[in-house]
Design a protein around this motif. Sequence first.
Motif, PDB file in Angstrom:
ATOM      1  N   SER A 198       0.726   1.051  40.413  1.00  0.00           N
ATOM      2  CA  SER A 198       1.267   2.399  40.228  1.00  0.00           C
ATOM      3  C   SER A 198       1.729   2.543  38.780  1.00  0.00           C
ATOM      4  O   SER A 198       1.872   1.562  38.049  1.00  0.00           O
ATOM      5  CB  SER A 198       2.451   2.623  41.168  1.00  0.00           C
ATOM      6  OG  SER A 198       3.537   1.771  40.798  1.00  0.00           O
ATOM      7  N   LYS A 246       1.936   6.839  49.554  1.00  0.00           N
ATOM      8  CA  LYS A 246       1.187   7.903  48.903  1.00  0.00           C
ATOM      9  C   LYS A 246      -0.216   8.001  49.502  1.00  0.00           C
ATOM     10  O   LYS A 246      -0.738   7.028  50.025  1.00  0.00           O
ATOM     11  CB  LYS A 246       1.106   7.638  47.402  1.00  0.00           C
ATOM     12  CG  LYS A 246       2.462   7.669  46.704  1.00  0.00           C
ATOM     13  CD  LYS A 246       2.308   7.423  45.217  1.00  0.00           C
ATOM     14  CE  LYS A 246       3.672   7.472  44.521  1.00  0.00           C
ATOM     15  NZ  LYS A 246       3.535   7.200  43.058  1.00  0.00           N
ATOM     16  N   GLN A 249      -6.187   6.768  47.241  1.00  0.00           N
ATOM     17  CA  GLN A 249      -7.084   7.176  46.182  1.00  0.00           C
ATOM     18  C   GLN A 249      -8.445   6.507  46.412  1.00  0.00           C
ATOM     19  O   GLN A 249      -8.560   5.602  47.243  1.00  0.00           O
ATOM     20  CB  GLN A 249      -6.501   6.784  44.819  1.00  0.00           C
ATOM     21  CG  GLN A 249      -5.124   7.348  44.533  1.00  0.00           C
ATOM     22  CD  GLN A 249      -5.114   8.867  44.477  1.00  0.00           C
ATOM     23  OE1 GLN A 249      -6.103   9.484  44.070  1.00  0.00           O
ATOM     24  NE2 GLN A 249      -4.020   9.479  44.904  1.00  0.00           N
ATOM     25  N   ASP A 252      -9.128   2.684  47.637  1.00  0.00           N
ATOM     26  CA  ASP A 252      -7.850   2.173  48.143  1.00  0.00           C
ATOM     27  C   ASP A 252      -7.945   1.552  49.533  1.00  0.00           C
ATOM     28  O   ASP A 252      -6.935   1.131  50.084  1.00  0.00           O
ATOM     29  CB  ASP A 252      -6.811   3.311  48.218  1.00  0.00           C
ATOM     30  CG  ASP A 252      -6.232   3.634  46.855  1.00  0.00           C
ATOM     31  OD1 ASP A 252      -6.689   3.024  45.877  1.00  0.00           O
ATOM     32  OD2 ASP A 252      -5.346   4.505  46.780  1.00  0.00           O
ATOM     33  N   CYS A 327      -5.878   1.316  36.425  1.00  0.00           N
ATOM     34  CA  CYS A 327      -7.048   1.695  37.226  1.00  0.00           C
ATOM     35  C   CYS A 327      -7.709   0.525  37.948  1.00  0.00           C
ATOM     36  O   CYS A 327      -8.507   0.738  38.863  1.00  0.00           O
ATOM     37  CB  CYS A 327      -8.086   2.416  36.355  1.00  0.00           C
ATOM     38  SG  CYS A 327      -8.884   1.363  35.129  1.00  0.00           S
ATOM     39  N   SER A 353     -13.682   9.095  36.143  1.00  0.00           N
ATOM     40  CA  SER A 353     -13.345   9.850  37.343  1.00  0.00           C
ATOM     41  C   SER A 353     -14.111   9.243  38.520  1.00  0.00           C
ATOM     42  O   SER A 353     -15.255   8.829  38.363  1.00  0.00           O
ATOM     43  CB  SER A 353     -13.755  11.309  37.150  1.00  0.00           C
ATOM     44  OG  SER A 353     -13.499  12.071  38.282  1.00  0.00           O
ATOM     45  N   TRP A 356      -9.280   7.740  37.387  1.00  0.00           N
ATOM     46  CA  TRP A 356      -8.204   8.165  36.496  1.00  0.00           C
ATOM     47  C   TRP A 356      -7.679   9.559  36.829  1.00  0.00           C
ATOM     48  O   TRP A 356      -6.796  10.072  36.140  1.00  0.00           O
ATOM     49  CB  TRP A 356      -8.684   8.116  35.037  1.00  0.00           C
ATOM     50  CG  TRP A 356      -8.660   6.722  34.474  1.00  0.00           C
ATOM     51  CD1 TRP A 356      -9.600   5.750  34.624  1.00  0.00           C
ATOM     52  CD2 TRP A 356      -7.612   6.148  33.698  1.00  0.00           C
ATOM     53  NE1 TRP A 356      -9.208   4.604  33.984  1.00  0.00           N
ATOM     54  CE2 TRP A 356      -7.992   4.810  33.405  1.00  0.00           C
ATOM     55  CE3 TRP A 356      -6.388   6.620  33.215  1.00  0.00           C
ATOM     56  CZ2 TRP A 356      -7.195   3.948  32.649  1.00  0.00           C
ATOM     57  CZ3 TRP A 356      -5.594   5.759  32.451  1.00  0.00           C
ATOM     58  CH2 TRP A 356      -6.004   4.444  32.188  1.00  0.00           C
ATOM     59  N   ASP A 357      -8.203  10.186  37.853  1.00  0.00           N
ATOM     60  CA  ASP A 357      -7.790  11.562  38.157  1.00  0.00           C
ATOM     61  C   ASP A 357      -6.313  11.663  38.511  1.00  0.00           C
ATOM     62  O   ASP A 357      -5.661  12.675  38.212  1.00  0.00           O
ATOM     63  CB  ASP A 357      -8.636  12.118  39.314  1.00  0.00           C
ATOM     64  CG  ASP A 357     -10.087  12.344  38.911  1.00  0.00           C
ATOM     65  OD1 ASP A 357     -10.384  12.248  37.701  1.00  0.00           O
ATOM     66  OD2 ASP A 357     -10.920  12.605  39.802  1.00  0.00           O
ATOM     67  N   HIS A 358      -5.758  10.630  39.172  1.00  0.00           N
ATOM     68  CA  HIS A 358      -4.373  10.699  39.632  1.00  0.00           C
ATOM     69  C   HIS A 358      -3.386  10.153  38.611  1.00  0.00           C
ATOM     70  O   HIS A 358      -2.173  10.176  38.850  1.00  0.00           O
ATOM     71  CB  HIS A 358      -4.225   9.912  40.938  1.00  0.00           C
ATOM     72  CG  HIS A 358      -4.404   8.431  40.775  1.00  0.00           C
ATOM     73  ND1 HIS A 358      -5.632   7.855  40.565  1.00  0.00           N
ATOM     74  CD2 HIS A 358      -3.494   7.421  40.761  1.00  0.00           C
ATOM     75  CE1 HIS A 358      -5.479   6.547  40.442  1.00  0.00           C
ATOM     76  NE2 HIS A 358      -4.204   6.262  40.553  1.00  0.00           N
ATOM     77  N   SER A 360      -1.269  10.137  35.163  1.00  0.00           N
ATOM     78  CA  SER A 360      -0.661  11.203  34.374  1.00  0.00           C
ATOM     79  C   SER A 360      -1.250  11.289  32.964  1.00  0.00           C
ATOM     80  O   SER A 360      -1.739  10.295  32.414  1.00  0.00           O
ATOM     81  CB  SER A 360       0.857  10.990  34.283  1.00  0.00           C
ATOM     82  OG  SER A 360       1.151   9.858  33.485  1.00  0.00           O
TER      83      SER A 360
END
Length: 445
Positions: A198, A246, A249, A252, A327, A353, A356-358, A360
Amino acid sequence: MTKMQSINNLIQQRKETRLVESHNDLVPYVSTIHAKHSTDPTGELSFAITATDTDEPKKAQAATQEPSNQIRQERSVEVNHSVAAEIVHRFKMPQYPGLGRWVLVEKLGSGAFSNVYRARDSRTEFGEVAIKILRSFQMDSYQRAKILNEVQIMRNIDHPNIVKLIDFVESQQFCYIILELCTGGELLPQIVRLTYFSEDLSKHVIVQVAKAIEYLHETSGVVHRDIKPENILFLPAPFTPSKNPKPQQPGDEDKEDEGEFTSNFGSGGIGEIKIADFGLSKVIWDTRTGTPCGTVGYTAPEIVKDEQYSKGVDMWAMGCVLYTLLCGFPPFCDESIQILTKKIACGQFIFLSPWWDHISKPARDLVSHLLVVDPKKRYNIKEFMEHPWICRADEETIITAEVPLLAQLHGQMSQTYPQPLKDVVVDQAPCQPVSAHILSVPSTS
């Protein structure tokens, strides 16, 4: 063959067997109990745990003893089983000349010229330590110089995020580097276990690495030159399961629960971070050097292009590590080492992608400022520590214009990019080039 000869042969066989049996098969030493041969109804000899002859008058009394006494006797036997197990374990450990106070406990790993053991201090001053045992009789002068350089650098270093050198001992054939023990081990297997970290845990790790690098650069004038997940160790931290997991993703499916993050303590069982392995380190202060070294996947462009370089190579490596933490795979990887070095030389990476979309925007922006080909425009350690993502500030961040346009966009997965680390197992590294050293033994110049 007489009965006495049969007994003697059986005793001898039993002695030989006990040298290789596990501790569960050993007869514990208890003062009032011993191994005594007897004859079963078939006439065959056997061994049993029996009371000594002097205890015969006490049999009736023992039969009426309270259960608590029986429990104490059972515990006594268990304790002696443990003692016997420890004795057998010691016999299995190799004996090295000149180790003195250090008692080997467990083998942790091995290399071309070395073995690493967990050991304890018989004087109890340091508790458990890690001992790197090097076969100096197999080394040439360059390899020996590398070891002495590593020891000399570590003797002058004292920081909580750097593995501490406790002692250095030499014998005629071996060198012993006694180090602080990091019971968690290397960071790389944890990335594999968790798939990726995370942002909180990634920041927890990279900030401690940065503090160690800041100390090396600003206080000791040392460039590490081999920062990578395998050289980042940790101490375990208490694990608290996630209260509100969460959403998953991409990729995951097999990710383990990282647990609740606690500031200054970590998560996922990962606590205090310490960097290790100063075998490629060098004292340069504000000068530059040209010695090619490092691990290819984390090596800065100026090194692969055989140019002069300085402390900025550690900042590049930190960018590669941070990218990998966030990642789950490194920014530069290819089965062809020629293509890999070209990617590094050009700074050709991408925020893929959907992986890396999630993540920040400030985190991506920080990575982009570290993976800059021109070392003069790359973030130094002070700029890194002042970045809003590190400081938890709400300031606006921007991606640097120095990285290729490809890295500024979310790209699609291509065949040349790696799968997450857990799907790629080559020498415990993300991919084959990552574990390949340009030069395993640098010159001492």
